[in-house]
Design a protein around this motif. Structure first.
Motif, PDB file in Angstrom:
ATOM      1  N   ALA A  54       0.841  -1.203   0.000  1.00 14.92           N
ATOM      2  CA  ALA A  54       0.000   0.000   0.000  1.00 14.92           C
ATOM      3  C   ALA A  54       0.869   1.244   0.000  1.00 14.92           C
ATOM      4  N   GLU A  55       0.493   2.219  -0.805  1.00 18.06           N
ATOM      5  CA  GLU A  55       1.142   3.538  -0.793  1.00 18.06           C
ATOM      6  C   GLU A  55       0.051   4.600  -0.711  1.00 18.06           C
ATOM      7  N   TRP A  56       0.444   5.846  -0.510  1.00 15.23           N
ATOM      8  CA  TRP A  56      -0.541   6.918  -0.297  1.00 15.23           C
ATOM      9  C   TRP A  56      -1.451   7.132  -1.502  1.00 15.23           C
ATOM     10  N   ASN A  57      -0.945   6.799  -2.704  1.00  8.23           N
ATOM     11  CA  ASN A  57      -1.741   7.021  -3.923  1.00  8.23           C
ATOM     12  C   ASN A  57      -2.174   5.714  -4.581  1.00  8.23           C
ATOM     13  N   GLY A  58      -2.376   4.678  -3.767  1.00 11.85           N
ATOM     14  CA  GLY A  58      -2.888   3.413  -4.295  1.00 11.85           C
ATOM     15  C   GLY A  58      -2.021   2.236  -3.885  1.00 11.85           C
ATOM     16  N   GLY A  59      -2.600   1.038  -3.999  1.00  8.92           N
ATOM     17  CA  GLY A  59      -1.873  -0.161  -3.597  1.00  8.92           C
ATOM     18  C   GLY A  59      -2.000  -1.272  -4.624  1.00  8.92           C
ATOM     19  N   ILE A  60      -1.258  -2.348  -4.410  1.00  6.68           N
ATOM     20  CA  ILE A  60      -1.296  -3.530  -5.277  1.00  6.68           C
ATOM     21  C   ILE A  60      -1.587  -4.747  -4.411  1.00  6.68           C
ATOM     22  N   TRP A  61      -2.486  -5.590  -4.900  1.00  4.85           N
ATOM     23  CA  TRP A  61      -2.836  -6.837  -4.224  1.00  4.85           C
ATOM     24  C   TRP A  61      -2.638  -7.987  -5.209  1.00  4.85           C
ATOM     25  N   ASP A  62      -1.876  -8.998  -4.824  1.00  7.39           N
ATOM     26  CA  ASP A  62      -1.643 -10.151  -5.690  1.00  7.39           C
ATOM     27  C   ASP A  62      -1.357 -11.364  -4.804  1.00  7.39           C
ATOM     28  N   LYS A  81      -5.606   2.098   1.981  1.00 12.65           N
ATOM     29  CA  LYS A  81      -5.718   1.798   3.410  1.00 12.65           C
ATOM     30  C   LYS A  81      -6.570   0.551   3.653  1.00 12.65           C
ATOM     31  N   GLU A  82      -7.425   0.220   2.671  1.00  7.20           N
ATOM     32  CA  GLU A  82      -8.226  -1.006   2.772  1.00  7.20           C
ATOM     33  C   GLU A  82      -7.346  -2.247   2.841  1.00  7.20           C
ATOM     34  N   LEU A  83      -6.141  -2.166   2.249  1.00  7.65           N
ATOM     35  CA  LEU A  83      -5.239  -3.320   2.235  1.00  7.65           C
ATOM     36  C   LEU A  83      -4.841  -3.761   3.644  1.00  7.65           C
ATOM     37  N   LEU A  84      -4.895  -2.857   4.606  1.00  2.23           N
ATOM     38  CA  LEU A  84      -4.544  -3.214   5.975  1.00  2.23           C
ATOM     39  C   LEU A  84      -5.447  -4.314   6.526  1.00  2.23           C
ATOM     40  N   THR A  85      -6.660  -4.405   5.983  1.00  7.17           N
ATOM     41  CA  THR A  85      -7.633  -5.383   6.489  1.00  7.17           C
ATOM     42  C   THR A  85      -7.731  -6.627   5.612  1.00  7.17           C
ATOM     43  N   VAL A 115       2.841  -5.310   7.911  1.00 10.14           N
ATOM     44  CA  VAL A 115       3.969  -4.448   8.272  1.00 10.14           C
ATOM     45  C   VAL A 115       3.646  -3.003   7.877  1.00 10.14           C
ATOM     46  N   PRO A 116       3.063  -2.213   8.785  1.00 11.66           N
ATOM     47  CA  PRO A 116       2.856  -0.794   8.495  1.00 11.66           C
ATOM     48  C   PRO A 116       4.182  -0.047   8.584  1.00 11.66           C
ATOM     49  N   ALA A 117       4.648   0.489   7.455  1.00 13.55           N
ATOM     50  CA  ALA A 117       5.959   1.149   7.388  1.00 13.55           C
ATOM     51  C   ALA A 117       5.809   2.557   6.823  1.00 13.55           C
ATOM     52  N   ALA A 118       4.693   3.217   7.152  1.00  9.92           N
ATOM     53  CA  ALA A 118       4.451   4.565   6.632  1.00  9.92           C
ATOM     54  C   ALA A 118       4.422   5.577   7.785  1.00  9.92           C
ATOM     55  N   LEU A 119       3.244   6.039   8.141  1.00 10.72           N
ATOM     56  CA  LEU A 119       3.104   7.054   9.176  1.00 10.72           C
ATOM     57  C   LEU A 119       2.384   6.504  10.402  1.00 10.72           C
ATOM     58  N   GLU A 120       2.306   7.340  11.461  1.00  7.35           N
ATOM     59  CA  GLU A 120       1.619   6.925  12.674  1.00  7.35           C
ATOM     60  C   GLU A 120       0.107   6.960  12.494  1.00  7.35           C
ATOM     61  N   ASN A 121      -0.603   6.375  13.470  1.00  6.02           N
ATOM     62  CA  ASN A 121      -2.070   6.469  13.547  1.00  6.02           C
ATOM     63  C   ASN A 121      -2.764   5.827  12.346  1.00  6.02           C
ATOM     64  N   GLN A 122      -2.306   4.668  11.900  1.00  6.45           N
ATOM     65  CA  GLN A 122      -2.883   3.981  10.744  1.00  6.45           C
ATOM     66  C   GLN A 122      -3.891   2.902  11.145  1.00  6.45           C
TER      67      GLN A 122
END
Length: 472
Positions: free
Chosen positions: A255-263, A295-299, A306-313
């Motif tokens: 996941a990145e701030w402007n979209g993510g990839i799921w495979d 952010k949906e990828l977190l679920t 592994v959240p490796a971006a910013l706090e409060n995610q």
């Protein structure tokens, strides 16, 4: 109408400290001293733009704990930088250094800007002026306060900082030690770039190596075949994903701030990173499904998140939807206090940020030592070791009548480089700290690794204060 109370990372960290303190017999005054920030410096300074206009920028440097000096912590360039965020990050640095036994107090700094909106010349003027402000108030120096890169900064900014510091302090022989994360040409250290991500890998590897813990989670021992989702493919996320996938894990989501990839079949991290650099995002990547709301990828389903971006995610709003069995906090403060309680209740293991992303400060410590000693690691003994091993191999050959091939000889007599020694020291630090933390968790009969980490950190900080005679 009452003002809405914003999220406070500092309050969250203080809450974690209070949870840990319940398991210790600390003097209330000592606990309060440990929790509070020792020094807060907020300042404004002008920036002259290329078109002749001016704007006023706000900078911060917060020293959370002086129980050990120098204090240590990164400099962040972000629009989200404010006093509460910097206080929270500085506090985390204190407990992080104590947990992994690195002899620094905690600090953090930042400038409230979006670095993408400024050209290189503007960034240099901002960085040099920020450094000058720190020098004026003695908030930087190899024995006082040693900054490092953080979100929005890197080796380039650290080079400007050390150059400015040396210009103000030409007589100081250890001036290079005033900042870490420098380029190698400016006496940086080999291995610093990937240090935090490498530390994340070592930490997760140790966590999944404990058989009874994995049985409790319904997972097999080891990284092989583990499905992993990474949030953030910057420096930390990329190297974390790289080393985890090389160890046999399967990256199924990024996941990145402007979209993510799921495979689900697995993502080629090198190919994805190359595409991201060329296209400023993942949209259009040839494999996998593009997820607009990343952010949906977190679920999504996985074994390790592994959240490796910013706090409060991960907050109380989405914590119950998390499907991962293990969360490895590669970023600072990605899981809130409230969210962690939900996760623990659901049987999720949370490997805390105060431990997992300590690779950066650990290798920064090695760089600081290198700068103080003014000699590279391995430089004195490398050739001596090589000659010693060469003689040993010759003795073995003479005794057995067998001969090693040239490739075998080269591999066996190779002396340790600076990078080899740095990664060895990092691995030792991460392995020891994890098992200390996990052992404390089990001895105290608690579920939270974070609470166990804070217990260890508080014990070590308290001893420092008591040895000074400040508290009984």
């Amino acid at each position: 109408m009452s003002k809405k109370i914003e999220y406070s990372l500092f309050d969250d960290v203080s809450g974690f400290v209070d949870d840990a303190a319940k398991h210790l017999d600390l003097h209330p005054g000592l606990l309060d001293q440990i929790k509070q920030c020792n020094s807060i410096y907020k300042f404004n300074f002008p920036l002259r733009n290329d078109d002749g206009t001016y704007e006023t920028l706000t900078g911060y440097r917060i020293q959370h704990s002086h129980h050990k000096l120098p204090v240590k912590g990164g400099i962040r360039y972000s629009e989200h930088v404010d006093e509460e965020e910097v206080k929270g990050l500085a506090a985390l640095m204190t407990y992080k250094c104590a947990l992994v036994n690195v002899p620094f107090g905690g600090a953090k700094g930042g400038v409230s800007i979006d670095p993408l909106k400024y050209n290189e010349g503007q960034m240099e003027r901002i960085t040099r002026r920020y450094t000058a402000e720190l020098i004026k108030k003695k908030f930087i120096g190899p024995a006082i306060d040693v900054p490092a890169p953080d979100y929005g900064t890197g080796a380039r900014e650290m080079a400007w900082i050390v150059d400015t510091f040396e210009a103000f302090n030409p007589e100081l022989i250890n001036a290079k030690g005033a900042v870490t994360g420098k380029p190698l040409s400016q006496h940086g250290i080999d291995g610093r770039t990937e240090a935090t991500g490498q530390g994340v890998f070592f930490g997760i590897r140790e966590a999944v190596s404990v058989e009874d813990d994995m049985q409790a989670l319904g997972l097999t021992v080891g990284l092989k075949g583990k499905r992993i989702i990474i949030q953030g493919l910057g420096n930390v996320g990329y190297y974390s994903a790289k080393y985890l996938s090389e160890a046999g894990a399967k990256i199924v989501g990024v996941a990145e701030w402007n979209g993510g990839i799921w495979d689900e079949s697995g993502i080629d991290i090198e190919a994805l990173k190359t595409y991201q650099i060329e296209n400023k995002g993942f949209k259009g990547f040839k494999k996998g499904e593009f997820i607009k709301n990343s952010k949906e990828l977190l679920t999504y389903p996985c074994d390790i998140l592994v959240p490796a971006a910013l706090e409060n995610q991960i907050t109380k709003e989405n914590a119950a939807q998390i499907q991962a069995k293990i969360i490895g906090e590669a970023a600072n403060g990605p899981v809130t206090n409230e969210a962690e309680k939900i996760l623990l209740k659901n049987g999720v293991m949370v490997i805390p940020d105060m431990y997992l992303n300590a690779g950066g400060v650990t290798v920064s410590y090695f760089e600081w030592l290198k700068n103080l000693s003014r000699v590279s690691f391995g430089k004195l003994e490398k050739r001596y070791d090589m000659e010693k091993y060469r003689k040993l191999l010759g003795t073995i050959e003479n005794a057995t009548g067998e001969r090693f091939t040239d490739d075998e000889k080269d591999g066996l007599i190779k002396g340790a480089s600076e990078r080899d020694l740095v990664l060895s020291g990092l691995e030792e630090t991460m392995v020891t700290a994890y098992h200390d933390m996990n052992r404390t968790r089990k001895e105290k009969g608690i579920q939270s690794l974070r609470t166990a980490g804070f217990i260890l950190a508080l014990q070590r900080i308290a001893i420092s204060y008591m040895d000074l005679g400040i508290f009984p």
